[in-house]
Motif scaffolding. Structure first.
Motif, PDB file in Angstrom:
ATOM      1  N   THR A  15      56.302  25.987 -53.645  1.00 58.32           N
ATOM      2  CA  THR A  15      56.234  27.283 -54.324  1.00 58.32           C
ATOM      3  C   THR A  15      56.807  27.257 -55.733  1.00 58.32           C
ATOM      4  OG1 THR A  15      58.374  27.998 -53.442  1.00 58.32           O
ATOM      5  CG2 THR A  15      56.420  28.436 -52.096  1.00 58.32           C
ATOM      6  N   GLY A  16      57.702  26.342 -56.012  1.00 65.88           N
ATOM      7  CA  GLY A  16      58.352  26.302 -57.312  1.00 65.88           C
ATOM      8  C   GLY A  16      59.428  27.343 -57.509  1.00 65.88           C
ATOM      9  N   GLN A  17      59.717  28.138 -56.485  1.00 67.38           N
ATOM     10  CA  GLN A  17      60.723  29.207 -56.613  1.00 67.38           C
ATOM     11  C   GLN A  17      62.069  28.681 -56.131  1.00 67.38           C
ATOM     12  OE1 GLN A  17      57.765  32.410 -54.877  1.00 67.38           O
ATOM     13  NE2 GLN A  17      59.254  33.409 -56.227  1.00 67.38           N
ATOM     14  N   ALA A  18      62.647  27.815 -56.967  1.00 66.73           N
ATOM     15  CA  ALA A  18      63.881  27.144 -56.591  1.00 66.73           C
ATOM     16  C   ALA A  18      65.060  28.101 -56.530  1.00 66.73           C
ATOM     17  CB  ALA A  18      64.165  26.007 -57.570  1.00 66.73           C
ATOM     18  N   VAL A  19      65.113  29.049 -57.452  1.00 66.84           N
ATOM     19  CA  VAL A  19      66.268  29.949 -57.524  1.00 66.84           C
ATOM     20  C   VAL A  19      66.395  30.760 -56.243  1.00 66.84           C
ATOM     21  CG1 VAL A  19      67.305  31.871 -58.773  1.00 66.84           C
ATOM     22  CG2 VAL A  19      66.130  30.058 -60.032  1.00 66.84           C
ATOM     23  N   GLU A  20      65.284  31.342 -55.793  1.00 71.27           N
ATOM     24  CA  GLU A  20      65.320  32.176 -54.598  1.00 71.27           C
ATOM     25  C   GLU A  20      65.675  31.368 -53.354  1.00 71.27           C
ATOM     26  OE1 GLU A  20      62.974  32.038 -56.781  1.00 71.27           O
ATOM     27  OE2 GLU A  20      62.522  34.036 -57.552  1.00 71.27           O
ATOM     28  N   VAL A  21      65.056  30.184 -53.218  1.00 67.95           N
ATOM     29  CA  VAL A  21      65.311  29.363 -52.029  1.00 67.95           C
ATOM     30  C   VAL A  21      66.754  28.867 -52.019  1.00 67.95           C
ATOM     31  CG1 VAL A  21      64.642  27.281 -50.790  1.00 67.95           C
ATOM     32  CG2 VAL A  21      62.893  28.698 -51.860  1.00 67.95           C
ATOM     33  N   ILE A  22      67.237  28.419 -53.160  1.00 61.66           N
ATOM     34  CA  ILE A  22      68.628  27.955 -53.227  1.00 61.66           C
ATOM     35  C   ILE A  22      69.596  29.104 -52.938  1.00 61.66           C
ATOM     36  CG2 ILE A  22      70.402  27.069 -54.786  1.00 61.66           C
ATOM     37  CD1 ILE A  22      68.260  25.349 -56.077  1.00 61.66           C
ATOM     38  N   ALA A  23      69.265  30.303 -53.421  1.00 63.03           N
ATOM     39  CA  ALA A  23      70.114  31.462 -53.126  1.00 63.03           C
ATOM     40  C   ALA A  23      70.153  31.743 -51.629  1.00 63.03           C
ATOM     41  CB  ALA A  23      69.602  32.684 -53.890  1.00 63.03           C
ATOM     42  N   ILE A  24      69.004  31.628 -50.961  1.00 66.97           N
ATOM     43  CA  ILE A  24      68.957  31.843 -49.508  1.00 66.97           C
ATOM     44  C   ILE A  24      69.795  30.797 -48.791  1.00 66.97           C
ATOM     45  CG2 ILE A  24      67.440  31.804 -47.501  1.00 66.97           C
ATOM     46  CD1 ILE A  24      65.263  33.035 -49.246  1.00 66.97           C
ATOM     47  N   MET A  25      69.661  29.529 -49.199  1.00 70.51           N
ATOM     48  CA  MET A  25      70.432  28.474 -48.546  1.00 70.51           C
ATOM     49  C   MET A  25      71.925  28.645 -48.786  1.00 70.51           C
ATOM     50  SD  MET A  25      68.119  25.008 -48.915  1.00 70.51           S
ATOM     51  CE  MET A  25      68.147  24.991 -50.712  1.00 70.51           C
ATOM     52  N   MET A  26      72.302  29.022 -49.996  1.00 71.43           N
ATOM     53  CA  MET A  26      73.720  29.255 -50.269  1.00 71.43           C
ATOM     54  C   MET A  26      74.263  30.394 -49.421  1.00 71.43           C
ATOM     55  SD  MET A  26      73.842  28.824 -54.438  1.00 71.43           S
ATOM     56  CE  MET A  26      75.526  29.400 -54.498  1.00 71.43           C
TER      57      MET A  26
END
Length: 391
Positions: free
Chosen positions: A353-364
């Motif tokens: 998806t290229g949406q790194a910010v959102e995915v990283i925020a979810i993982m954090m």
């Protein structure tokens, strides 16, 4: 005269007043932090817009279009990215929970063994602790994964273990029940509630009449009820037994070699640290406590269970909480051996998806919630142990 000068300076107010100065410094620091966060946020948004990268969490409802090797809930490639992240979170939670249990059991055994008077047991336990603690966890995971995938036979040559279990390169295969498990889980829940209630009554009775409460009724409630329920289900429901074929196994349940290697590596690695924590806690208890217990007629096992360990826990629980936090965070190393945990699935979603910010925020947020949950439980248990020890 000096006191009068201080009083005059305090009445003057302004920057010379300690309370005002402290508040002003805090406001200044907060403003600097807010400014840095705003600058980084605006810079991030500008870069995303310049590269035409979408923002938001709408991608969570799009089809994932990739398979996951290990899942504890129904999942297929048609499921959404949100479901895939949930699968990864559950995989991480299972490893963290089982790792805490297994490492605690193994660490307790090794920690007590290191204090043994046997000239063979104590050096073996100490050697295990020194070896495992000084080898990087990632290297240990590689070793266990290589052992399970390279040294075990293929499905066609896998030996049949008792109860229809097979151990092969593809993992551990075992018979399963497709129905009736709800009865076993219900019996386990009832047994836990009954054992907790018995523990309260037995403790009150011991405080009133003296003498240690017996352990066998609690063990019988915890293990007996689920065992009876399982036997009933096993006698009335047919098992789905794994059958070896030329290219693998058909039927039955499976524990993947990735999950097995991760559990073994995490459990043995953290067990070495837990063993040292418990050994230090036991050694912190004054020897006179054990001597007094022996003078009262308590056996060595009763002395350890009723006198030494309760006092040692007051010292050991805080570092144990830190070790459990490390274990939960170290589950992210599963990506190195191909286990689909939250980190691994999150990276796959970022690539698609290229949406790194959102995915990283979810993982954090997920790892933060796991860590805070462990901290809250251990703080509660620490308060409970301290309260019991002071009564």
């Amino acid at each position: 005269m000096k006191a009068a000068a201080v009083e005059t300076e305090r009445r003057a107010g302004g920057w010379n007043e300690p309370a005002f100065r402290a508040l002003a410094i805090q406001v200044l620091v907060l403003a600097i932090v807010a400014g840095v966060v705003a600058f980084l946020g605006l810079n991030l948004v500008g870069n995303l817009e310049a590269r035409s990268i979408r923002t938001g969490f709408g991608f969570l409802w799009q089809a994932a279009s990739f398979e996951i090797g290990q899942s504890f809930i129904p999942y297929s490639a048609d499921a959404t990215f949100g479901t895939a992240l949930l699968v990864g979170l559950l995989n991480t939670l299972v490893v963290a929970l089982l790792g805490v249990i297994l490492s605690t059991v193994a660490g307790t055994f090794v920690g007590i063994a290191s204090l043994s008077r046997n000239p063979l047991v104590a050096p073996l336990a100490t050697g295990y602790v020194e070896l495992v603690r000084n080898v990087p966890l990632l290297l240990q995971l590689y070793v266990w994964y290589a052992v399970l995938t390279q040294m075990l036979p293929a499905a066609a040559a896998a030996p049949k273990l008792p109860f229809g279990v097979y151990l092969a390169k593809s993992g551990l295969h075992f018979p399963i029940l497709h129905s009736g498990l709800w009865l076993v889980l219900a019996a386990l829940f009832v047994g836990m509630v009954a054992a907790f209630a018995y523990g309260l009554l037995a403790r009150r009775r011991a405080d009133r009449f003296g003498g240690p409460p017996p352990l066998w009724p609690r063990a019988l409630l915890l293990a007996g009820l689920p065992s009876l329920a399982f036997l009933f289900v096993a006698m009335t429901t047919p098992f789905d037994v794994p059958r070896p074929t030329r290219f693998g196994f058909s039927g039955g349940g499976q524990v993947s070699p990735e999950l097995t290697a991760l559990l073994i590596g995490l459990s043995l690695y953290n067990a070495a640290f837990i063993a040292e924590i418990l050994r230090a806690g036991i050694m912190s208890v004054d020897r006179g406590q054990a001597e007094a217990a022996a003078a009262l007629g308590l056996k060595r096992g009763q002395t350890m269970r009723l006198v030494v360990i309760p006092q040692a826990l007051k010292v050991a629980v805080p570092p144990l909480a830190n070790q459990y936090l490390n274990l939960a965070k170290n589950t992210s190393l599963a990506i190195a051996i191909g286990y689909p945990d939250l980190m691994s699935i999150g990276n796959t979603i970022i690539n698609q998806t290229g949406q790194a910010v959102e995915v990283i925020a979810i993982m954090m947020a997920a790892y933060l919630a796991i860590s805070l949950s462990i901290s809250a439980f251990m703080n509660w248990y620490n308060a409970r142990v301290a309260l019991v020890g002071t009564q």
